[in-house]
Each structure stands twice: as C-alpha cells, then as structure tokens.
Design a protein around this motif. Structure first.
Motif, short mmCIF file in Angstrom:
data_model
loop_
_atom_site.label_atom_id
_atom_site.label_comp_id
_atom_site.label_asym_id
_atom_site.label_seq_id
_atom_site.Cartn_x
_atom_site.Cartn_y
_atom_site.Cartn_z
N ALA A 1 1.02 -1.10 -0.04
CA ALA A 1 0.09 -0.04 0.01
C ALA A 1 0.73 1.48 0.21
O ALA A 1 0.50 2.47 -0.77
CB ALA A 1 -0.78 -0.12 1.11
N ALA A 2 2.02 1.03 0.82
CA ALA A 2 3.06 2.30 0.83
C ALA A 2 3.64 2.57 -0.72
O ALA A 2 3.53 3.72 -1.02
CB ALA A 2 3.93 2.32 1.87
N TRP B 1 0.86 4.13 -2.96
CA TRP B 1 1.09 5.59 -2.56
C TRP B 1 2.09 6.64 -3.14
O TRP B 1 1.92 7.56 -3.64
CB TRP B 1 0.70 5.80 -0.83
CG TRP B 1 0.82 7.07 -0.68
CD1 TRP B 1 -0.29 8.05 -0.39
CD2 TRP B 1 2.05 7.95 -0.12
NE1 TRP B 1 0.21 9.13 -0.08
CE2 TRP B 1 1.57 9.31 0.27
CE3 TRP B 1 3.57 7.81 0.03
CZ2 TRP B 1 2.43 10.13 0.79
CZ3 TRP B 1 4.22 8.63 0.41
CH2 TRP B 1 3.94 9.94 0.90
N ALA B 2 3.42 5.86 -2.96
CA ALA B 2 4.44 6.52 -3.39
C ALA B 2 4.31 6.76 -5.03
O ALA B 2 5.09 7.75 -5.63
CB ALA B 2 5.54 5.83 -2.85
N GLU B 3 3.97 5.61 -5.59
CA GLU B 3 3.99 5.61 -6.71
C GLU B 3 2.97 6.80 -7.47
O GLU B 3 3.28 7.35 -8.61
CB GLU B 3 3.31 4.19 -7.48
CG GLU B 3 3.19 4.04 -8.68
CD GLU B 3 2.83 2.61 -9.19
OE1 GLU B 3 3.05 1.98 -10.54
OE2 GLU B 3 2.26 1.95 -8.43
N THR B 4 2.04 7.13 -6.70
CA THR B 4 1.00 8.32 -7.12
C THR B 4 1.39 9.67 -6.87
O THR B 4 1.26 10.65 -7.63
CB THR B 4 -0.15 8.03 -6.50
OG1 THR B 4 -0.32 7.87 -5.32
CG2 THR B 4 -1.07 6.65 -7.09
N ARG B 5 2.29 9.59 -5.57
CA ARG B 5 2.57 11.11 -5.24
C ARG B 5 4.12 11.34 -5.86
O ARG B 5 4.48 12.55 -6.14
CB ARG B 5 2.81 10.89 -3.51
CG ARG B 5 1.70 10.64 -2.87
CD ARG B 5 1.05 12.07 -2.91
NE ARG B 5 -0.31 11.74 -1.95
CZ ARG B 5 -0.72 12.80 -1.75
NH1 ARG B 5 -0.77 14.26 -2.05
NH2 ARG B 5 -2.28 12.91 -1.00
N GLN C 1 9.52 4.57 -3.87
CA GLN C 1 8.74 3.42 -3.43
C GLN C 1 9.41 2.46 -2.27
O GLN C 1 8.85 2.16 -1.30
CB GLN C 1 8.41 2.58 -4.77
CG GLN C 1 7.59 3.42 -5.70
CD GLN C 1 7.57 2.92 -7.01
OE1 GLN C 1 8.53 1.99 -7.40
NE2 GLN C 1 6.73 3.48 -8.08
N ALA D 1 9.09 4.26 0.95
CA ALA D 1 8.02 4.10 1.67
C ALA D 1 7.82 2.61 2.36
O ALA D 1 7.40 2.53 3.26
CB ALA D 1 6.90 4.73 0.46
N THR E 1 7.23 2.18 6.30
CA THR E 1 6.28 1.21 6.74
C THR E 1 6.60 -0.10 7.39
O THR E 1 6.17 -0.31 8.48
CB THR E 1 5.27 0.82 5.49
OG1 THR E 1 4.85 1.93 4.76
CG2 THR E 1 3.86 0.16 5.91
#
Length: 273
Positions: A97-98, A101-105, A118, A121, A125
């Motif tokens: 999940a982290a 999230w990093a992939e989109t941010r 990635q 993150a 986590t």
C-alpha cells in the motif's frame, strides 16, 4: 566530559546510519514486484519476467524479507508460529500500500527516483510496523506493563478454582487472549506423589526461596486478567524440558470462563488492597 559526549554522538550517528541502511535495503526488496516490473516496462522494447526463477526472485524475496522482519521483531519474545506469518502478511500488505501511495505521489520520469521513493515508503512502513509490534509487546496501552507470552513464568494473583478468591503465586503462561491469559499455577508444596503435577526446576526465576516447585497439569488452565499480574516483567522462562511436557500433557478441556469478579478486575484495573 566533552570527549564522552562526542563519542556518544558519534555512536548514535553510526547506529542511525546503520539503521537507515538496513531499512532502506528492506524497503527496496519489499518494493521489488513494483520497481522491477516498472524498470522492465520502461525498456525499449519493454520486457517481461520469464521463467520460474525470475518470478521466484521478484515475488519470493519480499516474502522472505517480511518473514525476516517478523523474526527480528519477535526474536526476544517467542510466539506461536502463526503470529510470525500474520506479522509478515501485515508487512507485505502495508508495504505494498505504501508503494502504491508513493507511486502516485512521486510520478517522476526518472526510474531511479521512483524506485527510491517506493523503496523508502516500503521500508518506513516495515519499520513502523516493527516499532508498533514491539510497543504492543512491551505494554502498549497497558501502562507500560509487558504483555505475558506463552512459556514465560510470571507472578500474578491466581484465582482458586472454586471461588473468586485467590492468592499471589508463580504461574506458567500457556496462552494469551485479548483480555486475559490462561496459566497453570505453580506451587512449592511437594507434589511428587501426585500424577497431576510435574516438577519444574527452579532455574533462576524464584530468587527468594530457591525451592523446588511443581506445576499443576491435571486440570484446565486458569484465567488471569492482565491487570492481575503483580509485576511488569516476567520472572523468567519455563525450562525447555518442562515446557515440552506441559504442552504435551496439558488437558484439552476448555478453560473456565471469566468469573464476574475477574471481569470487574479486567475492566476497572489492577487489584488493590
């Protein structure tokens, strides 16, 4: 004094660097299924994973690392095998999940920047999950009192079987539950003539009497709320030969339910008086 302070700061800096390096590597491995596939897709022409070996490395390495994180977290607190698997599964799911999230941010055109974000993150986590489990094992919301673990010897207010009364005594933790622990009581009275007790060596956990002790095995374990443990830490671990006997000969009958008095103690807090 200044020299000692500088040495301490240097030691902290080295520990911090090593800690950062270890968890960065952990995060990089946990992120492999995303970063490697992303790297292969960015090639011209794009390439894909082929063969069992490549799939085993890309998808098996994160599983091995997650199990390693679980073992690192609980190395000083032996637990049932399924807790390691559960912790590893949490690490895998949370890190994935982290990574998402990093992939989109951090949608950078440079693959190395994306992979660094990635992996970072995922590593953060995994580290936070490690800290959370250690915090929970060391007391959590239980006012800093460490939660008992199977195979440990603790001192607690153990109830009698026929009433809500009881006495403070040593006990062996057999199983942990959400609100209470299942224990087998320990007595210093000679029970060699009885088949429902086995001798437990006084291997340094009873520092007061130094006497031999016996564990009751002929009846189901007793229920002790977490608030009825008198010390914040265990007295020691049950000797391995005795622990093997307890696990093999412990009655399979269901334990008694929490009595009303035990439920009150579990809700209101430690016994007073």
């Amino acid at each position: 004094m200044a020299r000692r302070t500088n040495t301490s700061c240097l030691g902290l800096a080295v520990k911090g660097y090593l800690l950062l390096s270890v968890w960065t590597v952990v995060g990089s491995v946990l992120a492999l299924p995303v970063t490697v596939v992303d790297l292969m897709a960015s090639q011209d022409p794009p390439v894909r994973l082929h063969g069992f070996e490549q799939h085993a490395v890309v998808y098996g390495a994160p599983v091995a690392v997650a199990l390693g994180v679980a073992a690192l977290t609980r190395w000083s607190r032996p637990s049932p095998w399924w807790t390691y698997l559960a912790h590893a599964a949490v690490v895998l799911v949370a890190s994935r999940a982290a990574v998402a999230w990093a992939e989109t941010r951090f949608d950078s055109p440079d693959w190395s920047s994306r992979a660094l974000a990635q992996g970072g993150a995922a590593g953060l986590t995994a580290f936070l999950s490690h800290l959370a489990v250690r915090w929970w094992d060391n007391g959590g919301f239980n006012h800093g009192r460490r939660r008992p673990a199977p195979g440990e010897i603790w001192h607690a207010f153990v109830p009698f079987r026929d009433s809500d009364a009881g006495k403070e005594r040593y006990c062996v933790v057999m199983r942990t539950r959400l609100r209470h622990v299942e224990v087998l009581k320990i007595t210093s009275q000679d029970k060699d003539h009885r088949s429902d007790h086995i001798r437990i060596p006084n291997d340094g956990w009873d520092l007061r009497s130094g006497k031999a002790h016996w564990v009751e095995i002929g009846l189901p374990p007793l229920i002790v709320p977490y608030t009825d443990f008198t010390d914040p830490w265990p007295k020691g671990r049950c000797p391995k030969p005795t622990w093997r006997q307890l696990r093999a000969r412990r009655p399979e009958a269901a334990t008694a339910r929490l009595t009303p008095a035990a439920m009150v103690r579990a809700v209101r807090g430690p016994r007073r008086g």
